[in-house]
Design a protein around this motif. Structure first.
Motif, PDB file in Angstrom:
ATOM      1  N   LEU A 136      39.135  32.507  43.998  1.00  0.00           N
ATOM      2  CA  LEU A 136      38.326  33.057  45.077  1.00  0.00           C
ATOM      3  C   LEU A 136      38.124  31.965  46.116  1.00  0.00           C
ATOM      4  O   LEU A 136      37.726  30.846  45.772  1.00  0.00           O
ATOM      5  N   ALA A 137      38.405  32.265  47.388  1.00  0.00           N
ATOM      6  CA  ALA A 137      38.195  31.301  48.465  1.00  0.00           C
ATOM      7  C   ALA A 137      36.892  31.637  49.177  1.00  0.00           C
ATOM      8  O   ALA A 137      36.633  32.792  49.504  1.00  0.00           O
ATOM      9  N   SER A 138      36.083  30.611  49.394  1.00  0.00           N
ATOM     10  CA  SER A 138      34.813  30.798  50.088  1.00  0.00           C
ATOM     11  C   SER A 138      34.406  29.490  50.739  1.00  0.00           C
ATOM     12  O   SER A 138      34.422  28.446  50.087  1.00  0.00           O
ATOM     13  N   GLY A 139      34.066  29.558  52.004  1.00  0.00           N
ATOM     14  CA  GLY A 139      33.605  28.362  52.705  1.00  0.00           C
ATOM     15  C   GLY A 139      34.630  27.248  52.751  1.00  0.00           C
ATOM     16  O   GLY A 139      34.264  26.080  52.741  1.00  0.00           O
ATOM     17  N   GLY A 140      35.904  27.594  52.763  1.00  0.00           N
ATOM     18  CA  GLY A 140      36.955  26.594  52.831  1.00  0.00           C
ATOM     19  C   GLY A 140      37.315  25.962  51.493  1.00  0.00           C
ATOM     20  O   GLY A 140      38.171  25.096  51.430  1.00  0.00           O
ATOM     21  N   ALA A 141      36.653  26.403  50.427  1.00  0.00           N
ATOM     22  CA  ALA A 141      36.943  25.865  49.094  1.00  0.00           C
ATOM     23  C   ALA A 141      37.475  26.969  48.187  1.00  0.00           C
ATOM     24  O   ALA A 141      37.199  28.153  48.411  1.00  0.00           O
ATOM     25  N   GLU A 142      38.241  26.575  47.194  1.00  0.00           N
ATOM     26  CA  GLU A 142      38.733  27.533  46.205  1.00  0.00           C
ATOM     27  C   GLU A 142      37.894  27.438  44.943  1.00  0.00           C
ATOM     28  O   GLU A 142      37.539  26.332  44.508  1.00  0.00           O
ATOM     29  N   HIS A 143      37.551  28.582  44.370  1.00  0.00           N
ATOM     30  CA  HIS A 143      36.751  28.654  43.152  1.00  0.00           C
ATOM     31  C   HIS A 143      37.531  29.425  42.103  1.00  0.00           C
ATOM     32  O   HIS A 143      37.950  30.561  42.358  1.00  0.00           O
ATOM     33  N   LEU A 144      37.734  28.826  40.948  1.00  0.00           N
ATOM     34  CA  LEU A 144      38.414  29.512  39.853  1.00  0.00           C
ATOM     35  C   LEU A 144      37.431  30.421  39.146  1.00  0.00           C
ATOM     36  O   LEU A 144      36.270  30.056  38.942  1.00  0.00           O
ATOM     37  N   ILE A 145      37.892  31.601  38.783  1.00  0.00           N
ATOM     38  CA  ILE A 145      37.098  32.552  38.013  1.00  0.00           C
ATOM     39  C   ILE A 145      37.647  32.527  36.591  1.00  0.00           C
ATOM     40  O   ILE A 145      38.853  32.710  36.394  1.00  0.00           O
ATOM     41  N   TYR A 146      36.774  32.296  35.611  1.00  0.00           N
ATOM     42  CA  TYR A 146      37.180  32.135  34.222  1.00  0.00           C
ATOM     43  C   TYR A 146      36.741  33.325  33.366  1.00  0.00           C
ATOM     44  O   TYR A 146      35.737  33.970  33.662  1.00  0.00           O
ATOM     45  N   ALA A 147      37.484  33.568  32.298  1.00  0.00           N
ATOM     46  CA  ALA A 147      37.130  34.623  31.352  1.00  0.00           C
ATOM     47  C   ALA A 147      35.856  34.239  30.609  1.00  0.00           C
ATOM     48  O   ALA A 147      35.782  33.130  30.067  1.00  0.00           O
ATOM     49  N   PRO A 148      34.868  35.134  30.561  1.00  0.00           N
ATOM     50  CA  PRO A 148      33.632  34.827  29.846  1.00  0.00           C
ATOM     51  C   PRO A 148      33.776  34.990  28.332  1.00  0.00           C
ATOM     52  O   PRO A 148      32.914  34.538  27.575  1.00  0.00           O
ATOM     53  N   CYS A 149      34.862  35.656  27.905  1.00  0.00           N
ATOM     54  CA  CYS A 149      35.061  35.920  26.479  1.00  0.00           C
ATOM     55  C   CYS A 149      36.542  36.156  26.223  1.00  0.00           C
ATOM     56  O   CYS A 149      37.318  36.341  27.149  1.00  0.00           O
ATOM     57  N   ALA A 150      36.917  36.172  24.951  1.00  0.00           N
ATOM     58  CA  ALA A 150      38.288  36.517  24.573  1.00  0.00           C
ATOM     59  C   ALA A 150      38.412  38.031  24.530  1.00  0.00           C
ATOM     60  O   ALA A 150      37.432  38.737  24.276  1.00  0.00           O
ATOM     61  N   GLY A 151      39.593  38.543  24.806  1.00  0.00           N
ATOM     62  CA  GLY A 151      39.816  39.982  24.741  1.00  0.00           C
ATOM     63  C   GLY A 151      41.055  40.386  25.502  1.00  0.00           C
ATOM     64  O   GLY A 151      41.947  39.574  25.747  1.00  0.00           O
ATOM     65  N   THR A 152      41.084  41.645  25.887  1.00  0.00           N
ATOM     66  CA  THR A 152      42.198  42.215  26.641  1.00  0.00           C
ATOM     67  C   THR A 152      41.695  42.671  28.003  1.00  0.00           C
ATOM     68  O   THR A 152      40.643  43.316  28.089  1.00  0.00           O
ATOM     69  N   VAL A 153      42.434  42.350  29.045  1.00  0.00           N
ATOM     70  CA  VAL A 153      42.068  42.795  30.384  1.00  0.00           C
ATOM     71  C   VAL A 153      42.295  44.310  30.448  1.00  0.00           C
ATOM     72  O   VAL A 153      43.421  44.788  30.294  1.00  0.00           O
ATOM     73  N   LEU A 154      41.205  45.048  30.624  1.00  0.00           N
ATOM     74  CA  LEU A 154      41.303  46.511  30.712  1.00  0.00           C
ATOM     75  C   LEU A 154      41.696  46.963  32.103  1.00  0.00           C
ATOM     76  O   LEU A 154      42.455  47.922  32.258  1.00  0.00           O
TER      77      LEU A 154
END
Length: 71
Positions: free
Chosen positions: A33-51
């Protein structure tokens, strides 16, 4: 019940690193995610399958918008 992965802040989705059906572990990188000129990684909060992936690359999102669902 599915875990919602939400945007921590407003910005633009630079890239989605997973697709529906992918197996993920806790803390795997899911999106950038890009915001304010910086990139932010979004991480999985848990193990599982992406629905579902609820956003597309280059989409604008608000803080709290659902990006993905993990079960």
């Amino acid at each position: 019940m599915a875990e919602e992965v939400r945007a921590p802040l407003a910005g633009t989705v630079q890239s989605v690193l997973v697709e529906a059906g992918a197996a993920v572990e806790a803390d795997d990188e899911l999106a950038v995610l890009a915001s304010g000129g910086a990139e932010h990684l979004i991480y999985a909060p848990c193990a599982g399958t992406v629905l579902a992936v609820r956003v597309a690359e280059k989409a604008a999102v608000a803080a709290g918008d659902v990006l993905l669902l993990i079960d």
